[in-house]
Design an enzyme around this catalytic site. Structure first.
Site, PDB file in Angstrom:
ATOM      1  N   GLU A  13       9.631  -9.858   2.693  1.00  0.00           N
ATOM      2  CA  GLU A  13       8.434  -9.340   3.362  1.00  0.00           C
ATOM      3  C   GLU A  13       8.472  -9.701   4.842  1.00  0.00           C
ATOM      4  O   GLU A  13       8.836 -10.824   5.201  1.00  0.00           O
ATOM      5  CB  GLU A  13       7.171  -9.933   2.728  1.00  0.00           C
ATOM      6  CG  GLU A  13       5.882  -9.421   3.346  1.00  0.00           C
ATOM      7  CD  GLU A  13       4.648 -10.086   2.735  1.00  0.00           C
ATOM      8  OE1 GLU A  13       4.462 -11.299   2.910  1.00  0.00           O
ATOM      9  OE2 GLU A  13       3.871  -9.378   2.073  1.00  0.00           O
ATOM     10  N   TYR A  19       3.984  -3.679   9.194  1.00  0.00           N
ATOM     11  CA  TYR A  19       4.241  -4.409   7.941  1.00  0.00           C
ATOM     12  C   TYR A  19       5.340  -3.714   7.144  1.00  0.00           C
ATOM     13  O   TYR A  19       5.362  -2.483   7.033  1.00  0.00           O
ATOM     14  CB  TYR A  19       2.952  -4.460   7.091  1.00  0.00           C
ATOM     15  CG  TYR A  19       3.173  -5.095   5.728  1.00  0.00           C
ATOM     16  CD1 TYR A  19       2.907  -6.449   5.540  1.00  0.00           C
ATOM     17  CD2 TYR A  19       3.667  -4.350   4.645  1.00  0.00           C
ATOM     18  CE1 TYR A  19       3.126  -7.053   4.307  1.00  0.00           C
ATOM     19  CE2 TYR A  19       3.899  -4.948   3.417  1.00  0.00           C
ATOM     20  CZ  TYR A  19       3.622  -6.291   3.255  1.00  0.00           C
ATOM     21  OH  TYR A  19       3.852  -6.891   2.036  1.00  0.00           O
TER      22      TYR A  19
END
Ligand code: GDP
Ligand code: MN
Length: 387
Positions: free
Chosen positions: A193, A102
């Site tokens: 993101e 992530y």
């Protein structure tokens, strides 16, 4: 302004952030079939909606054959994902995933800089990882002074290392983070993101998903973000679309009291007092600094054209625009609009508010009710809405 995944990947790609090979944007099952034939054998069929959690909702499917891509498309088109209907599907050559990580960067208003978040655990809800295993999530604030020439690669490597990425991907992930930071600055994004960032089985590090929010206040630097406007991507509210055309700040809500004010802060406070008075706002409309009769008429026309609106709360604080101009603007707007069934409850404060109120009292327009305070106005508006 939020981008959908394939747009975010385009934005990443042109800024040197590694992404999978380009796919095809499809609006019909036939187009998905053709794309899968061309890009396959193994493809991934992905709904393009402006919300996350598509995978869990059945909106992302790996298809080992074109026939399976067609079956996936049939189940995904029209799917409702958290209130977003799927009209567009992106077909991409499938990637072979070895590991999922992530990465994100966002504007950090409190810290007046950026916040980088990195985790070795990706492909899952990062909030959940943060709750159950906070040590697995590295949060690094960065000041503009530290990133004036971009994100230094040493800083990136430090973040990636502390997030426990495996040694063999640290360099690639750090380079990708540097490029991601560059993309954010160059494109005026407030959020970028990647979840998941993956290591493929042949050891490449690529962004398998994207979430990008562009800064609406920087639209003027990017031709109004026209390149990202896609017809039919997501049906937007017809009133919101009209407001956008006319340059009015308008958000449709689901109550019955129309709300119109000058300044976002005042409009938000107005929503609160309407709620306190037991009502529900039908919209958020900020007419901005000036309160000219033109803007007032256009804004009122927009709010009144919403069949859900049973009364309207006009809340204006006179600053440079004086109370009497506001009052005259409202009366002129009413004249131009002709007859309408709803009542307007007007609360005027600030510069020359008394003169403004006197004008409204004298005019005694049948559709206009004056109120002295915000709470009084809210109560009247809620009562008139019959809520
Ligand atoms: P989200 O659920 O909206 O976040 O959509 P993602 O794009 O993140 O996809 C959800 C999940 O589908 C990912 O976490 C992956 O596990 C899986 N996935 C997406 N693309 C591929 C792919 O190319 N190959 C494989 N094997 N899995 C994929
Ligand atoms: Mn994702």
């Amino acid at each position: 302004m939020d981008l959908v995944e394939y747009q975010g990947k385009q934005l990443f790609g042109r800024n040197g952030v590694a992404v999978p090979p380009p796919g095809r944007v499809c609006t019909t099952v036939d187009e998905v079939a053709a794309a899968a034939e061309e890009l396959g054998p193994v493809t991934v069929v992905k709904s393009q909606v402006k919300t996350g959690g598509r995978g869990k909702a059945g909106g992302v499917k790996v298809a080992p054959t074109p026939a399976e891509a067609v079956a996936a498309a049939e189940s995904i088109f029209g799917l409702d994902i958290k209130g977003h209907t799927v009209n567009v599907i992106y077909v991409e050559p499938a990637s072979d995933i070895a590991e999922e990580y992530y990465l994100s960067i966002m504007h950090d208003r409190v810290g007046k800089g950026y916040l980088v978040i990195a985790s070795r655990e990706g492909g899952v809800d990062i909030e959940e990882v943060n709750r159950t295993d906070p040590d697995a999530v590295v949060k690094q604030p960065l000041l503009p002074s530290e990133t004036a020439d971009g994100l230094p690669v040493d800083t990136a490597r430090d973040i990636i290392t502390r997030a426990n990425f495996p040694a063999e991907v640290v360099d690639a992930a750090a380079d990708l983070l540097v490029a991601l930071f560059g993309a954010m600055v160059a494109e005026d994004a407030t959020l970028v993101e990647i979840n998941p960032l993956v290591r493929t089985t042949d050891d490449r590090v690529i962004a398998l998903d994207s979430k990008v929010t562009l800064d609406a206040n920087a639209a003027f630097r990017h031709d109004g973000y026209a390149e990202w406007e896609v017809e039919g991507l997501e049906a937007s509210d017809p009133l919101e679309a009209k407001a956008k055309e006319e340059g009015i700040q308008y958000v449709k809500l689901d109550g019955s009291v129309g709300v119109l004010g000058n300044g976002a802060g005042l409009v938000m406070a107005t929503l609160d007092v309407v709620a306190q008075a037991g009502g529900k706002a039908a919209d958020f409309l900020d007419i901005g600094g000036g309160a000219s009769a033109d803007v007032m008429a256009e804004s009122l026309a927009l709010v009144l054209s919403d069949p859900q609106v049973k009364s309207v709360f006009v809340n204006v604080f006179g600053g440079i625009t004086r109370g009497e101009d506001v009052a005259n603007g409202i009366l002129e707007a009413c004249d131009r609009l002709g007859e309408f069934p709803q009542k307007l409850v007007v609360r005027l404060d600030g510069t020359n508010a008394e003169q403004g109120r006197a004008i409204l009292t004298e005019a005694a327009h049948p559709s206009v009710v004056s109120a002295a305070t915000m709470s009084e106005a809210a109560e009247k508006a809620v009562e008139l809405a019959g809520a």
